[in-house]
Design an enzyme around this catalytic site. Sequence first.
Site, PDB file in Angstrom:
ATOM      1  N   ASP A  23      10.389  27.006 -33.400  1.00 30.21           N
ATOM      2  CA  ASP A  23      11.433  27.272 -34.354  1.00 30.21           C
ATOM      3  C   ASP A  23      10.800  27.025 -35.731  1.00 30.21           C
ATOM      4  O   ASP A  23       9.921  26.188 -35.858  1.00 30.21           O
ATOM      5  CB  ASP A  23      12.536  26.252 -34.058  1.00 30.21           C
ATOM      6  CG  ASP A  23      13.730  26.435 -34.952  1.00 30.21           C
ATOM      7  OD1 ASP A  23      13.997  27.583 -35.319  1.00 30.21           O
ATOM      8  OD2 ASP A  23      14.383  25.431 -35.267  1.00 30.21           O
ATOM      9  N   ASP A  56      14.684  22.076 -33.053  1.00 33.90           N
ATOM     10  CA  ASP A  56      15.382  20.854 -33.445  1.00 33.90           C
ATOM     11  C   ASP A  56      16.506  20.510 -32.481  1.00 33.90           C
ATOM     12  O   ASP A  56      17.087  19.443 -32.552  1.00 33.90           O
ATOM     13  CB  ASP A  56      15.911  20.957 -34.878  1.00 33.90           C
ATOM     14  CG  ASP A  56      16.751  22.210 -35.089  1.00 33.90           C
ATOM     15  OD1 ASP A  56      17.224  22.784 -34.086  1.00 33.90           O
ATOM     16  OD2 ASP A  56      16.927  22.611 -36.242  1.00 33.90           O
ATOM     17  N   CYS A  92       0.832  -1.181   0.000  1.00 30.47           N
ATOM     18  CA  CYS A  92       0.000   0.000   0.000  1.00 30.47           C
ATOM     19  C   CYS A  92       0.873   1.239   0.000  1.00 30.47           C
ATOM     20  O   CYS A  92       2.087   1.159   0.174  1.00 30.47           O
ATOM     21  CB  CYS A  92      -0.896   0.020   1.219  1.00 30.47           C
ATOM     22  SG  CYS A  92       0.048   0.206   2.708  1.00 30.47           S
ATOM     23  N   ASP A 101      19.328  25.289 -30.876  1.00 32.33           N
ATOM     24  CA  ASP A 101      18.311  25.865 -29.993  1.00 32.33           C
ATOM     25  C   ASP A 101      18.494  25.390 -28.558  1.00 32.33           C
ATOM     26  O   ASP A 101      17.700  25.723 -27.681  1.00 32.33           O
ATOM     27  CB  ASP A 101      16.907  25.459 -30.444  1.00 32.33           C
ATOM     28  CG  ASP A 101      16.673  25.774 -31.896  1.00 32.33           C
ATOM     29  OD1 ASP A 101      17.230  26.777 -32.372  1.00 32.33           O
ATOM     30  OD2 ASP A 101      15.954  25.007 -32.548  1.00 32.33           O
ATOM     31  N   CYS A 132       3.278   1.993   2.710  1.00 28.33           N
ATOM     32  CA  CYS A 132       4.528   1.232   2.697  1.00 28.33           C
ATOM     33  C   CYS A 132       5.642   2.114   2.159  1.00 28.33           C
ATOM     34  O   CYS A 132       6.772   2.081   2.651  1.00 28.33           O
ATOM     35  CB  CYS A 132       4.411   0.007   1.796  1.00 28.33           C
ATOM     36  SG  CYS A 132       3.203  -1.173   2.368  1.00 28.33           S
TER      37      CYS A 132
HETATM   38  P1  ADP Z   1      17.404  28.896 -37.735  1.00 30.12           P
HETATM   39  O1  ADP Z   1      17.596  27.499 -37.239  1.00 30.12           O
HETATM   40  O2  ADP Z   1      16.185  29.531 -37.167  1.00 30.12           O
HETATM   41  O3  ADP Z   1      17.516  29.038 -39.205  1.00 30.12           O
HETATM   42  P2  ADP Z   1      20.184  29.614 -37.291  1.00 30.12           P
HETATM   43  O4  ADP Z   1      20.810  30.359 -36.167  1.00 30.12           O
HETATM   44  O5  ADP Z   1      20.556  28.215 -37.502  1.00 30.12           O
HETATM   45  O6  ADP Z   1      18.611  29.755 -37.094  1.00 30.12           O
HETATM   46  O7  ADP Z   1      20.482  30.410 -38.621  1.00 30.12           O
HETATM   47  C1  ADP Z   1      20.123  31.739 -38.784  1.00 30.12           C
HETATM   48  C2  ADP Z   1      20.232  32.180 -40.185  1.00 30.12           C
HETATM   49  O8  ADP Z   1      21.604  32.258 -40.572  1.00 30.12           O
HETATM   50  C3  ADP Z   1      19.616  31.250 -41.195  1.00 30.12           C
HETATM   51  O9  ADP Z   1      18.251  31.446 -41.320  1.00 30.12           O
HETATM   52  C4  ADP Z   1      20.370  31.610 -42.455  1.00 30.12           C
HETATM   53  O10 ADP Z   1      19.824  32.751 -43.058  1.00 30.12           O
HETATM   54  C5  ADP Z   1      21.749  31.940 -41.928  1.00 30.12           C
HETATM   55  N1  ADP Z   1      22.616  30.761 -42.050  1.00 30.12           N
HETATM   56  C6  ADP Z   1      23.025  29.954 -41.068  1.00 30.12           C
HETATM   57  N2  ADP Z   1      23.823  28.975 -41.540  1.00 30.12           N
HETATM   58  C7  ADP Z   1      23.900  29.168 -42.871  1.00 30.12           C
HETATM   59  C8  ADP Z   1      24.563  28.503 -43.944  1.00 30.12           C
HETATM   60  N3  ADP Z   1      25.288  27.404 -43.735  1.00 30.12           N
HETATM   61  N4  ADP Z   1      24.421  28.995 -45.182  1.00 30.12           N
HETATM   62  C9  ADP Z   1      23.680  30.083 -45.403  1.00 30.12           C
HETATM   63  N5  ADP Z   1      23.036  30.755 -44.464  1.00 30.12           N
HETATM   64  C10 ADP Z   1      23.134  30.323 -43.209  1.00 30.12           C
HETATM   65 MG    MG Z   2      17.993  25.843 -36.308  1.00 25.74          MG
END
Ligand code: ADP
Ligand code: MG
Length: 765
Positions: free
Chosen positions: A456, A653, A14, A657, A17
């Site tokens: 996001d 994701d 119970c 984040d 316990c």
């Molecule tokens: P989210 O996941 O919301 O897109 P991030 O911080 O990962 O946020 O990225 C922010 C922004 O930076 C993206 O939306 C993009 O415009 C730019 N960015 C990030 N990484 C790249 C990449 N490898 N090539 C081109 N743009 C990028």
């Molecule tokens: Mg992202």
Amino acid sequence: MDHIQTYKVKGMHCASCASIIEKTFKKKEGVHSVEVNYATETAKVAHDAEKVSPEQLSKIIEPLGYSLILPMANDEMRMFAEDHAAHLGPNQSKKEKSTELAEMKTKVTIAIPLAIFSGFVMAWEILAQFNAVPAVPYVWSEFFHHILPLMATYMLFVVGKPYLLGMYRFFRYGSANMDTLIGIGTSAAYLYSVIVSAFEESLRPFLNVDHTYYDVAIVVIAFITLGKYLEAQSKLKTGDAIEKLLNLQAKTALVVRDGREVEVPIEKIVHGDMIVVKPAGKIPVDGVVVDGSSYVDEAMITGEPMPVSKTVGDTVVGGTLNTTGAFTFRATKVGSETLLAHIIKMVEEAQGSKAPIQTLADKISSVFVPVVLVLAFVSLGAWLLIGTSYLGFAQALSFGLVSFVGILVIACPCALGLATPTAIIVGVGKGAKEGILIKDAATLEKLNKVNTVVVDKTGTLTKGKPEFISIQKFSQMNDEKILAILAALEKKSEHPIAHAIVSHAEAKGVSLPAVHSFEAIKGKGLRGIVEGAEYFAGNAKLITDMHLTIDTEVLEKETRKGNTPVLLATREQVLALVMVADQLKENAKDAIDRLHSLGIKVVMLTGDDKNTAAHIARRVGIDEVIAEVTPEDKLNTIKKYQAQGRIVAMAGDGVNDAPALAQADVGIAMATGTDVAIETAGIALLHGDISKLVKAINLSKMTMRGIKQNLFWAFIYNIVGIPLAGGLFYPVFGWLLNPVFAGLAMAFSSVSVVTNSLRIKSKSL
Ligand code: ADP
Ligand code: MG
């Protein structure tokens, strides 16, 4: 060294316990914290392994009638907890449970006919008093009065042995649980009756010797035994989610060894093994497809009903089921590393964890038993003191005894102790079935209070697999060279955008030059050196930060369509604008609508372009957008909402984040494939889908509602039951509860709590 371990506990009957064991452990030196869960019958103990060993822990509770089930080898404790073979553990204890249940069943099958028989005698005598039926013939009545004591003796000493032991432990060690209450109650009824029967003639002037309470002892023990049996049976059902998960595990696998396919037990699979999956075969561990293709039914893990296409390069998850194709995959995660093993471990831990709402019930049930004992004696005393002058001694003693037994029997904290954990077990298990993994009970409870959901964009609302749309040049460099440089840079990045560009370049057959000094620029893009020149790629913010000018008109026009811009630049000028586009998930809009109808504020948070974000937000019906933010800004945004007094859930994701997920009241990781950091978030949604977030919130609301109903009924039952049994209503209404009904009510209360929790299982989310 501090050692935290969860042990299975044997002998718990119970809720009180749990508090007895907790108190006993806490008194022991070297034990730092204890959490005993009655519903899962486990004890989580943090102790100094040098001061107290698990064996010693078990020893100190043995006199009280409990013991710990200790892992086989002490030094392999960690392995025991982690190794997936250990997950057979609950299965074994299930076998034990089944034998325990079988024993209970035998007791019940004997007890119930006896109870029915004595109930029949009782009813006849009562009805005869009101002349509703002819009086019991003398011969019969004599027979009954000789057979009832025998039956009561059997019931008390054989079927009711646990209750007598409970009473014994109370007198010997001072620890009282519900068994103690039942033991004292039924023994009192029995002893009184035996004394009356033995000294019938000499007691006749003082007592109503024609009235004995053998039937009370018989019926109460029978009902309580039945109640416990039903409760144990349903309790087993609350935990069947784990069992179902365990059963998903394949036993063997077809592994290619020396060019031949051999069947090996899955414990023998190692990293890199090539595993053959035949049509309708089970996927044994996690891995990557290297040959062949098929559709795989992943419903059991992700809750996703449609079979998922798998071709070379795709990940497969252990425990899922192949459909008609055939393929070979390379094992990448085995044993305790597999997603299934993680899920099982997480569900087990979550089911055993305590929800904050349980604290009150725990506090009450820990003082309940002694309080009830006192109340029972107070009530007996009151009847004798006050009752005698109105009713005469014989009647007052008889009523006092009835109250005494009634209170002890009805006031069981069982329902109170089962109210929260059974609902949590069912709720967490139901979630797992839907691909909603909940870390602990506290998270499930908090999710119910969430009034703001921050999502996001990429991968949560959109598919997270953007595609190349267009390219516009602002320089003399030729198209192919631009694409080659950009793709070469992006090849080093993990952002979904990068993937879109790289696969486009690869599809066009562009060969990629080497990149040096690559660097990601957080929330903006990246930089690197290609063929001796420095390049930058990223969003508009990156370009303005570099004090370069862009054709804003073109940019506006493109982003308003909802496409994401990627600008390629040198330190001096912008070379090109590439647009990529991510598709909305099919049910994103519907999910947002449902969140709104739950009265939840939804905010989109993204690092992407303002216009792009606004476009997507409009399409799914989100009214608040915060775009072009860096990961730190994401964290601060969550803090800002919390400062406004909002309870925030953040869904992302989990890749960049993570700080925001950790800051949120409830962090929700949208997981895909096997690379799930499920431990890092409060909740992980497999097959990352926002509509599952709605389901998770519904599940939380459903579970909390269940818990509140359970607690309400458990409390009400005791609040009404105790004074009723004590005879508090007798002077006014003439009500006095027959202890038989107290037994029935007691049995009914715990069964109904468990049944109510089980109802959560069949509700749709
Ligand atoms: P989210 O996941 O919301 O897109 P991030 O911080 O990962 O946020 O990225 C922010 C922004 O930076 C993206 O939306 C993009 O415009 C730019 N960015 C990030 N990484 C790249 C990449 N490898 N090539 C081109 N743009 C990028
Ligand atoms: Mg992202």
